[in-house]
Design a protein around this motif. Structure first.
Motif, PDB file in Angstrom:
ATOM      1  N   HIS A 119       0.839  -1.197   0.000  1.00  0.00           N
ATOM      2  CA  HIS A 119       0.000   0.000   0.000  1.00  0.00           C
ATOM      3  C   HIS A 119       0.876   1.249   0.000  1.00  0.00           C
ATOM      4  N   PHE A 120       1.893   1.261   0.853  1.00  0.00           N
ATOM      5  CA  PHE A 120       2.776   2.424   0.917  1.00  0.00           C
ATOM      6  C   PHE A 120       3.683   2.501  -0.299  1.00  0.00           C
ATOM      7  N   HIS A 121       3.980   1.356  -0.909  1.00  0.00           N
ATOM      8  CA  HIS A 121       4.730   1.352  -2.163  1.00  0.00           C
ATOM      9  C   HIS A 121       3.962   2.118  -3.237  1.00  0.00           C
ATOM     10  N   ARG A 122       2.651   1.924  -3.306  1.00  0.00           N
ATOM     11  CA  ARG A 122       1.838   2.658  -4.282  1.00  0.00           C
ATOM     12  C   ARG A 122       1.682   4.128  -3.890  1.00  0.00           C
ATOM     13  N   ALA A 123       1.435   4.359  -2.603  1.00  0.00           N
ATOM     14  CA  ALA A 123       1.152   5.721  -2.149  1.00  0.00           C
ATOM     15  C   ALA A 123       2.392   6.604  -2.168  1.00  0.00           C
ATOM     16  N   HIS A 124       3.560   6.003  -1.968  1.00  0.00           N
ATOM     17  CA  HIS A 124       4.799   6.785  -1.872  1.00  0.00           C
ATOM     18  C   HIS A 124       5.902   6.153  -2.731  1.00  0.00           C
ATOM     19  N   PRO A 125       5.794   6.289  -4.046  1.00  0.00           N
ATOM     20  CA  PRO A 125       6.831   5.703  -4.906  1.00  0.00           C
ATOM     21  C   PRO A 125       8.210   6.290  -4.640  1.00  0.00           C
ATOM     22  N   GLU A 126       8.246   7.507  -4.092  1.00  0.00           N
ATOM     23  CA  GLU A 126       9.536   8.138  -3.808  1.00  0.00           C
ATOM     24  C   GLU A 126      10.305   7.415  -2.695  1.00  0.00           C
ATOM     25  N   TRP A 127       9.639   6.583  -1.915  1.00  0.00           N
ATOM     26  CA  TRP A 127      10.328   5.816  -0.877  1.00  0.00           C
ATOM     27  C   TRP A 127      11.117   4.642  -1.463  1.00  0.00           C
ATOM     28  N   GLU A 128      10.831   4.256  -2.696  1.00  0.00           N
ATOM     29  CA  GLU A 128      11.541   3.174  -3.392  1.00  0.00           C
ATOM     30  C   GLU A 128      11.572   1.884  -2.573  1.00  0.00           C
ATOM     31  N   LEU A 129      10.435   1.514  -2.036  1.00  0.00           N
ATOM     32  CA  LEU A 129      10.384   0.371  -1.124  1.00  0.00           C
ATOM     33  C   LEU A 129      10.731  -0.947  -1.805  1.00  0.00           C
ATOM     34  N   ALA A 130      10.177  -1.174  -2.983  1.00  0.00           N
ATOM     35  CA  ALA A 130      10.448  -2.445  -3.662  1.00  0.00           C
ATOM     36  C   ALA A 130      11.905  -2.539  -4.095  1.00  0.00           C
ATOM     37  N   GLY A 131      12.522  -1.416  -4.410  1.00  0.00           N
ATOM     38  CA  GLY A 131      13.917  -1.429  -4.814  1.00  0.00           C
ATOM     39  C   GLY A 131      14.871  -1.628  -3.649  1.00  0.00           C
ATOM     40  N   ARG A 132      14.462  -1.229  -2.454  1.00  0.00           N
ATOM     41  CA  ARG A 132      15.356  -1.281  -1.296  1.00  0.00           C
ATOM     42  C   ARG A 132      15.176  -2.544  -0.456  1.00  0.00           C
ATOM     43  N   HIS A 133      13.979  -3.134  -0.485  1.00  0.00           N
ATOM     44  CA  HIS A 133      13.680  -4.224   0.436  1.00  0.00           C
ATOM     45  C   HIS A 133      13.241  -5.469  -0.335  1.00  0.00           C
ATOM     46  N   PRO A 134      14.008  -6.569  -0.281  1.00  0.00           N
ATOM     47  CA  PRO A 134      13.647  -7.781  -1.021  1.00  0.00           C
ATOM     48  C   PRO A 134      12.260  -8.310  -0.665  1.00  0.00           C
ATOM     49  N   TYR A 135      11.898  -8.258   0.613  1.00  0.00           N
ATOM     50  CA  TYR A 135      10.591  -8.753   1.020  1.00  0.00           C
ATOM     51  C   TYR A 135       9.477  -7.953   0.357  1.00  0.00           C
ATOM     52  N   ILE A 136       9.578  -6.631   0.379  1.00  0.00           N
ATOM     53  CA  ILE A 136       8.525  -5.798  -0.213  1.00  0.00           C
ATOM     54  C   ILE A 136       8.460  -6.016  -1.712  1.00  0.00           C
ATOM     55  N   ARG A 137       9.615  -6.159  -2.350  1.00  0.00           N
ATOM     56  CA  ARG A 137       9.613  -6.464  -3.792  1.00  0.00           C
ATOM     57  C   ARG A 137       8.823  -7.736  -4.058  1.00  0.00           C
ATOM     58  N   SER A 138       9.009  -8.749  -3.216  1.00  0.00           N
ATOM     59  CA  SER A 138       8.298 -10.013  -3.437  1.00  0.00           C
ATOM     60  C   SER A 138       6.798  -9.833  -3.294  1.00  0.00           C
ATOM     61  N   ARG A 139       6.358  -8.981  -2.379  1.00  0.00           N
ATOM     62  CA  ARG A 139       4.920  -8.763  -2.201  1.00  0.00           C
ATOM     63  C   ARG A 139       4.326  -7.976  -3.372  1.00  0.00           C
ATOM     64  N   VAL A 140       5.073  -7.033  -3.901  1.00  0.00           N
ATOM     65  CA  VAL A 140       4.608  -6.292  -5.074  1.00  0.00           C
ATOM     66  C   VAL A 140       4.468  -7.232  -6.262  1.00  0.00           C
ATOM     67  N   GLU A 141       5.484  -8.075  -6.479  1.00  0.00           N
ATOM     68  CA  GLU A 141       5.433  -8.999  -7.607  1.00  0.00           C
ATOM     69  C   GLU A 141       4.425 -10.119  -7.369  1.00  0.00           C
ATOM     70  N   GLN A 142       4.184 -10.455  -6.115  1.00  0.00           N
ATOM     71  CA  GLN A 142       3.169 -11.457  -5.801  1.00  0.00           C
ATOM     72  C   GLN A 142       1.792 -11.015  -6.298  1.00  0.00           C
ATOM     73  N   ALA A 143       1.456  -9.752  -6.059  1.00  0.00           N
ATOM     74  CA  ALA A 143       0.160  -9.232  -6.499  1.00  0.00           C
ATOM     75  C   ALA A 143       0.037  -9.293  -8.018  1.00  0.00           C
ATOM     76  N   ARG A 144       1.121  -8.981  -8.714  1.00  0.00           N
ATOM     77  CA  ARG A 144       1.095  -9.069 -10.182  1.00  0.00           C
ATOM     78  C   ARG A 144       0.923 -10.510 -10.637  1.00  0.00           C
ATOM     79  N   ALA A 145       1.637 -11.415  -9.985  1.00  0.00           N
ATOM     80  CA  ALA A 145       1.564 -12.831 -10.360  1.00  0.00           C
ATOM     81  C   ALA A 145       0.162 -13.381 -10.137  1.00  0.00           C
ATOM     82  N   ALA A 146      -0.510 -12.933  -9.091  1.00  0.00           N
ATOM     83  CA  ALA A 146      -1.844 -13.434  -8.779  1.00  0.00           C
ATOM     84  C   ALA A 146      -2.842 -13.104  -9.882  1.00  0.00           C
TER      85      ALA A 146
END
Length: 298
Positions: free
Chosen positions: A114-141
């Protein structure tokens, strides 16, 4: 409906199964470990599309309540570990559900997306492997076009028999100990296992396709610690923990992990940028007090 709940023996999985049954639906329970009440014992990391397709035949949908959580510290690089636990199983389930003719799905994710979408400037998926996996999980689903609701979960309170949130025993032990309670700035959204179950059941009934951050209440870290201490019967004043001390400890933890050849799912040097924020979700119009008391019942 007939729904397969993957991760059915976990805290939230048990609540979801009970909620679906209470609404008149049939549940097929899937978990890693064989035990009473588990219909199929499967490891989500090694189960392929064909096996999932056979299991989902005759089902109207599935719930994915399994996967790797953010506390894991695998060997570096960490991302393959989280991909195996969170992304690849959901990709296989998505394809299998399409083949089997299932009509809807619910995936339990993280409020970090949710915060990845709301605050792209935080670069959460790029900085945190776990968050990247959750972002890609939603796409895979959603890869196979199935309607999918991703429930983006913060701290979840509650219990199912002896099953508690994984982090609860350590927090309760701290609150009961003589070690002073100290909280940094910032805070978190919180919800209950029962609320998550209700959201999951409703999403399946509606065949909804949406990303849904779930929150009943927003708590500062100081409020969370104080209410935990009260719930365990050891009320205490919560002291202020300086932000600089938290950042320093996380940097040191990151260095120690690097020396040992491990990498946390949440990049420790950058974790302070998250923990010291008020990661609040709006609207949050309920209360977690009853579930909090159940979590820490003596």
């Amino acid at each position: 409906m007939r729904i397969a709940v993957i991760g059915a023996s976990g805290l939230i999985g048990q609540h979801i199964g009970a909620e679906l049954v209470a609404r008149g639906h049939r549940v097929t329970s899937v978990a890693r470990t064989p035990r009473e009440g588990v219909d199929h014992a499967l490891d989500v990391e090694t189960t392929g599309v064909d096996r999932w397709t056979g299991l989902l035949d005759g089902h109207d949908g599935y719930v994915f309540a399994a996967g790797s959580d953010d506390r894991a510290t695998p060997r570096r690089p960490a991302y393959p570990h989280f991909r195996r636990g969170n992304v690849e199983p959901v990709a296989a389930l998505s394809e299998a559900a399409a083949r089997a003719g299932a009509g809807a799905a619910v995936v339990l994710g993280s409020y970090y997306t949710h915060f990845h979408r709301a605050h792209p400037e935080w670069e959460l998926a790029g900085r945190h492997p776990y968050i990247r996996s959750r972002v890609e999980q939603a796409r895979a689903a959603r890869r196979s076009g199935l309607p999918v609701t991703v429930l983006e979960l913060p701290f979840v309170f509650g219990r199912a028999g002896a099953r508690l949130p994984n982090w609860a025993p350590a927090l309760a032990s701290w609150a009961r100990s003589r070690v002073p309670l100290a909280a940094p700035p910032g805070g978190t959204a919180a919800t209950t296992a029962r609320r998550v179950a209700e959201e999951a059941a409703t999403a399946l009934e509606e065949r909804a396709d949406r990303d849904t951050p779930v929150a009943d209440e927003n708590l500062t870290w100081a409020e969370l610690l104080a209410r935990t201490a009260e719930a365990v019967g050891a009320p205490a004043r919560t002291r202020r923990l300086p932000a600089a001390l938290v950042r320093g400890a996380l940097v040191a933890g990151g260095a120690l992990a690097a020396v040992s050849g491990r990498e946390p799912g949440l990049h420790l040097p950058g974790l302070g940028d998250l923990l010291l924020r008020e990661l609040f979700v709006h609207p949050a119009t309920g209360s977690v007090q009853r579930a909090l008391e159940e979590t820490f019942a003596r």
